[in-house]
Design an enzyme around this catalytic site. Structure first.
Site, PDB file in Angstrom:
ATOM      1  N   VAL A  59      60.450  49.936 -10.966  1.00 48.11           N
ATOM      2  CA  VAL A  59      61.513  49.364 -10.119  1.00 48.11           C
ATOM      3  C   VAL A  59      61.196  47.971  -9.598  1.00 48.11           C
ATOM      4  O   VAL A  59      62.081  47.313  -9.047  1.00 48.11           O
ATOM      5  CB  VAL A  59      61.892  50.239  -8.903  1.00 48.11           C
ATOM      6  CG1 VAL A  59      62.758  51.402  -9.283  1.00 48.11           C
ATOM      7  CG2 VAL A  59      60.697  50.629  -8.084  1.00 48.11           C
ATOM      8  N   TYR A 145      52.827  51.505   3.226  1.00 44.83           N
ATOM      9  CA  TYR A 145      53.935  52.456   3.053  1.00 44.83           C
ATOM     10  C   TYR A 145      54.945  52.303   4.191  1.00 44.83           C
ATOM     11  O   TYR A 145      56.133  52.086   3.950  1.00 44.83           O
ATOM     12  CB  TYR A 145      53.354  53.860   3.020  1.00 44.83           C
ATOM     13  CG  TYR A 145      54.356  54.966   2.773  1.00 44.83           C
ATOM     14  CD1 TYR A 145      54.932  55.156   1.515  1.00 44.83           C
ATOM     15  CD2 TYR A 145      54.700  55.865   3.788  1.00 44.83           C
ATOM     16  CE1 TYR A 145      55.836  56.196   1.281  1.00 44.83           C
ATOM     17  CE2 TYR A 145      55.599  56.906   3.558  1.00 44.83           C
ATOM     18  CZ  TYR A 145      56.150  57.074   2.308  1.00 44.83           C
ATOM     19  OH  TYR A 145      57.043  58.110   2.083  1.00 44.83           O
ATOM     20  N   THR A 175      58.307  67.063   3.397  1.00 47.59           N
ATOM     21  CA  THR A 175      59.015  68.002   2.531  1.00 47.59           C
ATOM     22  C   THR A 175      58.018  68.601   1.552  1.00 47.59           C
ATOM     23  O   THR A 175      57.080  67.928   1.123  1.00 47.59           O
ATOM     24  CB  THR A 175      60.141  67.256   1.804  1.00 47.59           C
ATOM     25  OG1 THR A 175      61.030  66.724   2.787  1.00 47.59           O
ATOM     26  CG2 THR A 175      60.915  68.170   0.883  1.00 47.59           C
TER      27      THR A 175
END
Ligand code: NAD
Ligand code: UDP
Length: 311
Positions: A59, A145, A175
């Site tokens: 990306v 991050y 998660t």
């Protein structure tokens, strides 16, 4: 006919579940990934699907395609992976956002950013609400991050304000679930792998720090609801499970569910490790009619079954 949807980071843990769910709902899915932390094994069962397409791409480089929606998930998510090459992590978040927002602007697609609870840093407000600006060390080991994701949020809101791009920002809290990478160092996968292999369970610090764990199916439901929400609702919106546990409680729960004979060992707490984390999900409830439905124990059982079958 369904929509044509691009999922960056689609071969990763969350991305693979999202691709699967979008295909099951009748959409055409293009999965873009550079396989830094993702694995082909996560999406191999989708390869024969006539409406699934896999693209190896980074990306940080521009990418051209015609789609209706973009889910931008590409970014390593576990501390050991995002700290492995911190400059690349910043580039992935920032240049990835610029490239995907530029694409969304040109083709008038809706675009959703997988942001993170890490934008709150080591929070001084508890539970965290979206209007809290956070407490982040800009030069710490997590900064590549945290600040990368914060800059990405800034890019998203400014493409929206300046260019009317239809954006959605999800602040995702911890998660877990099947297809986490067994070696990615995150706490749920680490503890389950250690428990199943009879190795010591590594508690960092005294294990009194807290996290709130959301099962991946609940998160995917939230992401899709957010993408489909009214245009005026851009977020950021917290997506996570408010049930909060200490790391020690998590270890004890995993030991009992696996029937493991592993013992607990204590290791130094990594720097800037947040002490507590719990999402306030009032906004998600109100705007998306969303809340998690899978309790920790049920999600852990499913995740343990996955690791039992694949280790
Ligand atoms: P993951 O590491 O399993 O998935 C990330 C995917 O992005 C991988 O497939 C990886 O190969 C790919 N990727 C990394 N850099 C890339 C690049 N430069 N170009 C193309 N692909 C690239 O992590 P995940 O848990 O599935 O996380 C997905 C997204 O959700 C990430 O953006 C992460 O920051 C965000 N998030 C996840 C959590 C969580 O607890 N899982 C929490 C908060 C935010
Ligand atoms: N942790 C731990 N043992 C491990 C891995 C992680 O005690 O083997 C702790 C870690 O210090 C942190 C929490 O578990 O306090 C969650 O870590 P993770 O890397 O999963 O996510 P994050 O810190 O980004 O929330």
């Amino acid at each position: 006919m369904g929509k044509k949807i691009l999922v960056t980071g689609g071969a990763g843990f969350v991305g693979s579940h999202l691709c699967e769910r979008l295909l099951n709902e009748g959409n055409e899915v293009v999965c873009l990934d550079n396989y830094f932390t993702g694995q082909k094994r996560n999406i191999v069962h989708l390869l024969d699907h006539p409406y699934f397409e896999l693209v190896r791409h980074d990306v940080t480089m521009p990418f051209y395609i015609e789609v209706d929606e973009i889910y931008n998930l590409a970014c390593p998510a576990s501390p050991i992976h995002y700290q492995y090459n911190p400059i690349k992590t910043v580039k992935t978040s920032v240049m990835g956002a610029v490239n995907m927002l530029g694409l969304a602007k040109r083709i008038r697609a809706r675009i959703l950013q997988a942001s993170t609870s890490e934008v709150y840093g080591d929070p001084k407000v508890h539970p965290q609400t979206e209007d809290y600006w956070g407490h982040v060390n800009p030069i710490g080991e997590r900064a590549c991050y945290d600040e990368g994701k914060r800059a990405a949020e800034t890019l998203f809101v400014n493409y929206h304000r300046q260019n009317k791009v239809r954006i959605k920002i999800a602040r995702i809290f911890n998660t877990y679930g099947p297809r986490m990478h067994p070696n990615d160092g995150r706490v749920v996968s680490n503890f389950i792998v250690q428990a199943l292999q009879g190795e010591d369970i590594t508690i960092y610090g005294e294990g009194q720090q807290t996290r709130s764990f959301c099962y991946v199916d609940d998160l995917v439901e939230g992401l899709i609801r957010l993408m489909n929400s009214r245009d005026e609702f851009t977020g950021p919106v917290n997506l996570g499970n408010p049930a909060e546990f200490t790391i020690l409680q998590l270890a004890q729960r995993i030991i009992s569910l696996t029937g493991s004979s592993s013992s607990l060992v204590y290791r130094p707490l990594p720097s800037d490790d947040p002490m507590q984390r719990q999402p306030d999900i009032s906004l998600a409830k109100r705007e998306l009619g969303w809340q998690p439905s899978i309790p920790l124990e049920e999600g852990l059982r499913k995740t343990i079954d996955y690791f039992r079958d694949t280790l």
